[in-house]
Design an enzyme around this catalytic site. Structure first.
Site, PDB file in Angstrom:
ATOM      1  N   GLY A  73       5.228   1.990  -0.540  1.00  0.00           N
ATOM      2  CA  GLY A  73       4.911   3.143  -0.469  1.00  0.00           C
ATOM      3  C   GLY A  73       4.763   3.928  -1.606  1.00  0.00           C
ATOM      4  O   GLY A  73       5.168   3.029  -2.501  1.00  0.00           O
ATOM      5  N   ASP A  82      16.561  -7.615   0.377  1.00  0.00           N
ATOM      6  CA  ASP A  82      15.842  -7.595  -0.412  1.00  0.00           C
ATOM      7  C   ASP A  82      16.318  -6.720  -1.805  1.00  0.00           C
ATOM      8  O   ASP A  82      15.953  -5.884  -2.489  1.00  0.00           O
ATOM      9  CB  ASP A  82      14.511  -7.048  -0.633  1.00  0.00           C
ATOM     10  CG  ASP A  82      13.114  -6.751  -1.491  1.00  0.00           C
ATOM     11  OD1 ASP A  82      12.865  -7.840  -2.409  1.00  0.00           O
ATOM     12  OD2 ASP A  82      12.261  -5.253  -1.756  1.00  0.00           O
TER      13      ASP A  82
END
Length: 525
Positions: free
Chosen positions: A31, A144
């Site tokens: 995003g 992550d």
């Protein structure tokens, strides 16, 4: 009027009927992030929206949406809280609204300054580790972790505060069917082997693996796997190479880049933190950072870590236990050298005999690292070793004379054996070593593992002279032992023993461990 798209979120656009766009901050794989003004509270916030191409993927939408649920349940100075979340009715875009941070990502800091001083790296990553421990205690795995997801801000007093960003890829391991999926999520250069392979649920140890690679990046100025990323023909070739483990020690790779120098002790730490088998890595992020500080010779983290994370499986236990009373400890003090000189029959019985019949009659596979030998499993892990040593240091400081000794045992060449034959071969050697030395550890003492490939013996009640004599006898008994051979293994293993005893100015268990480690390294030079 057409609903706004991501490309139309220009300055002065009103999103979700509440957030006035000021400017675009960044765009990523999932995003984009904007600076906005909340027209209800008149406060500046960060708005994160999903890219249009990802909106049709239900799995991506669900992963994005759970970011708000994850951060809402954890209170930490080092986690960015989410104040609003949902799916915009006009555009269909999932969105999150978070605090607007002032500062920079550690990725940009590293790119701007190059290698950072060890003390600074320890400071930053100790804060990250506290956030990770809280996440892991709530059964949350970030998946992550990387420098671009670590944001450096300043508190009102000017002190640094690192915040962990982007929980859009996080997984709640204790809830929902999504927790059992093994889809490859994460940034390749920091991904753990189990993420690459997709072989089972990814747990907190994947974050500890990534944290170690973040440490290397900040200390050296570039990621460990950058060399392979620049020369291998495809991302698949890179992932395959990463899943096979480290091709060389961290210090050797740093030296070839001529950007920073890492001490040899960091190699052992980095190897354990990034081990192929997650079970060989550190149990907690705060433990990993504390030991990293030791390896780098940097000051330890100033703030105490949070409470322990509940283990996923019971830790190995010592057959002697840790709760030894004062009478047993005092009974060990007058032990004579006669206890060290075991007769030849007992020594010979130890060498060829694998010990008592295992409870599990199933044969162990020599090349399967998942099977652990009984003798090695009975050696206590490092956290319990430190706890026991801390207690004995406090007890010895109250006595006159002060008598407490520590021995560290290391076998040369284990790294080369692991590279050629795998972790199971190293564990076989350490198992043999544990089988020999454990019968010489008296009541009141303790045998534990330290820094993955070292064995530690804590000996309350003996000082410098007796500790040196004990090390000499122990070394001779080990040299007489016939290790179970593997192909290309040397006929005679080289054992090094580092010895340290409690001195007048010693105040912590760390002092003893550091001096024993230094003595061990000096004996190998």
């Amino acid at each position: 009027m057409d609903p706004p798209s991501l490309a139309q979120l220009r300055p002065d656009t009103l999103f979700h009927g509440r957030y006035r766009v000021v400017r675009s901050l960044k765009a990523g794989g999932m995003g984009a992030v904007y600076e906005v003004v909340d027209e209800v509270t008149d406060r500046r916030r960060a708005l994160k929206v999903m890219l249009p191409g990802s909106i049709q993927d239900p799995g991506m939408r669900a992963r994005f949406a759970q970011e708000a649920k994850i951060t809402g349940g954890i209170e930490s100075d080092h986690i960015v809280p989410v104040s609003d979340a949902g799916i915009d009715a006009d555009s269909g875009m999932p969105f999150l609204v978070m605090d607007l941070l002032q500062g920079e990502e550690l990725a940009s800091l590293s790119a701007r300054r190059g290698p950072l001083p060890p003390a600074e790296v320890v400071l930053y990553l100790s804060q990250v580790a506290r956030a990770l421990d809280k996440m892991h205690a709530a059964a949350i795995v970030h998946r992550d972790l990387k420098p671009a997801n670590l944001f450096l801000t300043r508190r009102d007093d000017g002190s640094p505060c690192v915040k962990v960003l982007d929980f859009g890829l996080a997984k709640i391991a204790a809830q929902s069917s999504m927790a059992d999926r093994t889809a490859i999520l994460g940034t390749p250069l920091y991904m753990a082997p189990e993420q690459i392979r997709g072989d089972g649920a990814v747990g907190p140890k994947a974050d500890i693996h990534a944290l170690a690679h973040v440490a290397f990046t900040l200390l050296v100025g570039s990621p460990y796997w950058l060399t392979e990323a620049n020369v291998l023909p495809s991302i698949f070739a890179l992932l395959q190479r990463m899943a096979a483990g480290l091709p060389e020690p961290a210090s050797a790779r740093a030296a070839r880049r001529r950007s920073a120098r890492l001490p040899p002790a960091f190699d052992a730490w980095f190897q354990q933190a990034t081990a192929i088998d997650p079970r060989d890595r550190f149990d907690r992020a705060t433990t990993a950072v504390t030991l990293m500080a030791e390896a780098l010779g940097a000051p330890p983290p100033s703030s105490p870590p949070p409470g322990p994370v509940p283990p996923t499986s019971p830790p190995p236990s010592s057959r002697r236990g840790l709760e030894l009373d004062d009478r047993r400890a005092r009974a060990a003090e007058p032990e004579s050298r006669r206890s060290l000189e075991l007769d030849d029959r007992r020594a010979r019985a130890v060498e060829p005999d694998p010990g008592p019949k295992p409870q599990d009659p199933a044969p162990k596979l020599a090349g399967d690292a998942r099977h652990r030998d009984e003798d090695l499993a009975e050696v206590v892990h490092e956290e319990r070793l430190r706890a026991f040593l801390k207690k004995e240091v406090q007890r010895a400081r109250e006595q006159r004379p002060r008598r407490l000794s520590l021995l560290l045992l290391g076998v040369d060449g284990l790294q080369e054996i692991e590279e050629q034959h795998g972790r199971a071969a190293v564990d076989r050697i350490l198992n043999d070593l544990a089988r020999v030395v454990r019968i010489y550890v008296p009541e009141g003492g303790l045998l534990g593992r330290y820094r993955r490939d070292l064995l530690a013996i804590v000996r309350p009640g003996i000082g410098r002279t007796r500790a040196s004599a004990f090390a000499k006898v122990l070394g001779e008994k080990v040299r007489q032992h016939r290790f179970r051979r593997i192909p290309s293994m040397p006929f005679r293993m080289t054992l090094r023993i580092g010895v340290a005893h409690l001195e007048e100015d010693d105040t912590t268990a760390h002092d003893l461990l550091e001096r024993a480690t230094r003595d061990l390294l000096e004996r190998g030079e």
